[in-house]
Design an enzyme around this catalytic site. Structure first.
Site, PDB file in Angstrom:
ATOM      1  N   LYS A  85     -28.735  54.841  29.406  1.00  0.00           N
ATOM      2  CA  LYS A  85     -28.312  54.547  30.784  1.00  0.00           C
ATOM      3  C   LYS A  85     -26.982  55.240  31.084  1.00  0.00           C
ATOM      4  O   LYS A  85     -26.825  55.863  32.119  1.00  0.00           O
ATOM      5  CB  LYS A  85     -28.043  53.042  30.978  1.00  0.00           C
ATOM      6  N   ARG A 121     -17.705  51.364  20.451  1.00  0.00           N
ATOM      7  CA  ARG A 121     -17.662  50.028  21.019  1.00  0.00           C
ATOM      8  C   ARG A 121     -17.802  48.961  19.938  1.00  0.00           C
ATOM      9  O   ARG A 121     -18.549  49.147  18.986  1.00  0.00           O
ATOM     10  CB  ARG A 121     -18.794  49.869  22.038  1.00  0.00           C
ATOM     11  N   ARG A 160     -22.965  56.691  18.308  1.00  0.00           N
ATOM     12  CA  ARG A 160     -22.546  56.609  19.714  1.00  0.00           C
ATOM     13  C   ARG A 160     -21.036  56.475  19.881  1.00  0.00           C
ATOM     14  O   ARG A 160     -20.386  55.681  19.230  1.00  0.00           O
ATOM     15  CB  ARG A 160     -23.213  55.422  20.407  1.00  0.00           C
ATOM     16  N   ARG A 187     -28.558  41.991  21.152  1.00  0.00           N
ATOM     17  CA  ARG A 187     -28.608  42.621  22.485  1.00  0.00           C
ATOM     18  C   ARG A 187     -30.059  42.915  22.869  1.00  0.00           C
ATOM     19  O   ARG A 187     -30.449  42.782  24.023  1.00  0.00           O
ATOM     20  CB  ARG A 187     -27.764  43.905  22.495  1.00  0.00           C
ATOM     21  N   ARG A 246     -29.323  42.512  35.415  1.00  0.00           N
ATOM     22  CA  ARG A 246     -29.803  42.305  34.054  1.00  0.00           C
ATOM     23  C   ARG A 246     -30.600  41.026  33.910  1.00  0.00           C
ATOM     24  O   ARG A 246     -31.069  40.713  32.810  1.00  0.00           O
ATOM     25  CB  ARG A 246     -28.601  42.240  33.111  1.00  0.00           C
TER      26      ARG A 246
END
Ligand code: AMP
Length: 219
Positions: free
Chosen positions: A13, A162, A127, A173, A88
């Site tokens: 995203k 993160r 990431r 998640r 969400r």
């Protein structure tokens, strides 16, 4: 043109939003990034946000709609915007629909990026995120790694990993996604404005397809 992204974690995203922001010249609104900024404060809300985000839990719907309401009212959104991470939950989608009616704004296109849990796990350790401009990189992927290690190509800020980008939190998640966010796919399918893309493909292939969709070359 307004764009809404719906996807499991690590589907891209953020990557797609920051590319589209440059191509379409409309702002990229990442609710995760807005919340992580708020979570750096020292008040009680910041403490709650840090706790929820670190456990992969969702933040309260009413707070989320207030954040969105404030952000999309800003002048840079007048030609459209990209929502990365909102709505969400079905409740958020319903609150958002009411807000759009009040503000006389269109929903636009909802883009569903589909990946499996295994692909997300394979991506997670590479990431890197720019919390200044929202760009997302992956040091495991030739196409999406930063030009200079740990530095954002777009704004030169230092890239961060993160706190919630670890395999343990990823599972939570994903569970939150499956329980609370995935029902949105059917919700928007019924409204007839959701478009699905296989996001295990190279990011540039996905970007190209989304741009074709947004510019009206595919439907
Ligand atoms: P993201 O950067 O989109 O992966 O979001 C990171 C975290 O921020 C999520 O795991 C949630 O804890 C929180 N968050 C982001 N967007 C929302 C939202 N629309 N509703 C509730 N929580 C959110």
């Amino acid at each position: 043109m307004n764009i809404v992204f719906i996807s499991p974690p690590l589907a891209g995203k953020g990557t797609q939003s920051s590319r589209l922001k440059n191509i379409l010249n409309i702002p990229h609104i990442s609710t995760g990034s807005l919340l992580r900024k708020k979570a750096k404060d020292t008040d009680e809300l910041a403490f709650t946000l840090r706790d929820l985000i670190s456990r992969g839990e969702l933040v309260d719907d009413n707070l989320m709609i207030e954040i969105i309401k404030e952000r999309i009212a800003l002048d840079d959104c007048k030609n459209g915007y990209i929502l990365d991470g909102f709505p969400r939950t079905i409740n958020q989608a319903e609150l958002y629909e009411k807000l759009l009616i009040d503000m006389n704004l269109p929903l636009g296109k909802v883009i569903y990026l589909n990946i499996t849990y295994d692909v997300a796990v394979a991506r997670i350790n590479g990431r890197l995120t720019c919390e200044t401009c929202g760009a997302v990189y992956n040091s495991f992927n030739e196409e999406t790694k930063p030009l200079k290690e740990d530095t954002c190509d777009a704004c030169n800020s230092t890239l961060v990993k993160r706190a919630d980008d670890n395999v343990e939190t990823l599972l939570d998640r994903f569970t939150q996604y499956n329980e609370k966010t995935a029902p949105l796919i059917e919700y928007y399918r019924e409204k007839g404005n959701i478009y699905e893309f296989d996001s295990s493909k190279e990011p540039s292939t996905v970007t190209q397809k989304i741009v074709e969709l947004v510019r009206g070359n595919i439907d």
